[in-house]
Design an enzyme around this catalytic site. Structure first.
Site, short mmCIF file in Angstrom:
data_model
loop_
_atom_site.label_atom_id
_atom_site.label_comp_id
_atom_site.label_asym_id
_atom_site.label_seq_id
_atom_site.Cartn_x
_atom_site.Cartn_y
_atom_site.Cartn_z
N LYS A 108 -76.80 74.52 84.30
CA LYS A 108 -75.60 73.75 83.95
C LYS A 108 -74.82 74.42 82.84
CE LYS A 108 -77.11 69.10 85.21
NZ LYS A 108 -77.35 67.75 84.71
N ARG A 146 -70.93 75.50 83.07
CA ARG A 146 -69.96 74.97 82.10
C ARG A 146 -69.25 76.10 81.35
NH1 ARG A 146 -71.91 69.41 79.20
NH2 ARG A 146 -72.15 68.23 81.11
#
Length: 135
Positions: free
Chosen positions: A15, A19
């Site tokens: 993640k 991001r």
């Protein structure tokens, strides 16, 4: 999430890569943090793999006092749809944390026991035993 342990750690690492790429590319975004899906965790009283509540005994993680936020999946979808056109959420993280939905496993079990009309037999899984099971 630098303190997360394997095997869950890889999810957080992935993640963070995504991001970072989104932000470096200047892509408009809104991240949504909703913690625990109520439909998955509440029905089984937070016991992994259970989707229906226990009727006789339940395994408590530690003392069962750690709190989590449980949010209905439809409510999460509603917040996401509303956030799409809301300039206040642009390039931000939207945290969904209804105060009434912040409960411990012990509190969930107590609610179920009151609905069931009986006290469940409780066993405990220590933090170390839980971590050992992940290895």
């Amino acid at each position: 999430m630098a303190h997360a342990l394997e095997p869950g750690r890889v999810t957080f690492d992935d993640k963070m890569v995504v991001r970072k790429a989104i932000e470096e590319a200047g892509i408009l975004h809104t991240y949504v943090s909703a913690n625990c899906f109520a439909g998955y965790f509440v029905g089984g009283l937070c016991e992994p793999g259970r989707i229906t509540p226990a009727r006789n005994k339940v395994c408590m993680f530690g003392d069962g006092a750690i709190k989590a936020v449980f949010v209905d999946e439809e409510d999460i979808g509603t917040y996401i749809i509303k956030a799409i056109d809301d300039p206040r959420t642009l390039n931000k993280t939207l945290y969904i944390r209804p105060p009434e939905n912040i409960l411990s496993q012990r509190e969930l079990v107590e609610i179920w026991e009151s609905l069931l009309g009986k006290v469940l037999q409780k066993s405990q899984l220590s933090e170390q035993d839980f971590l050992d099971s992940m290895r």
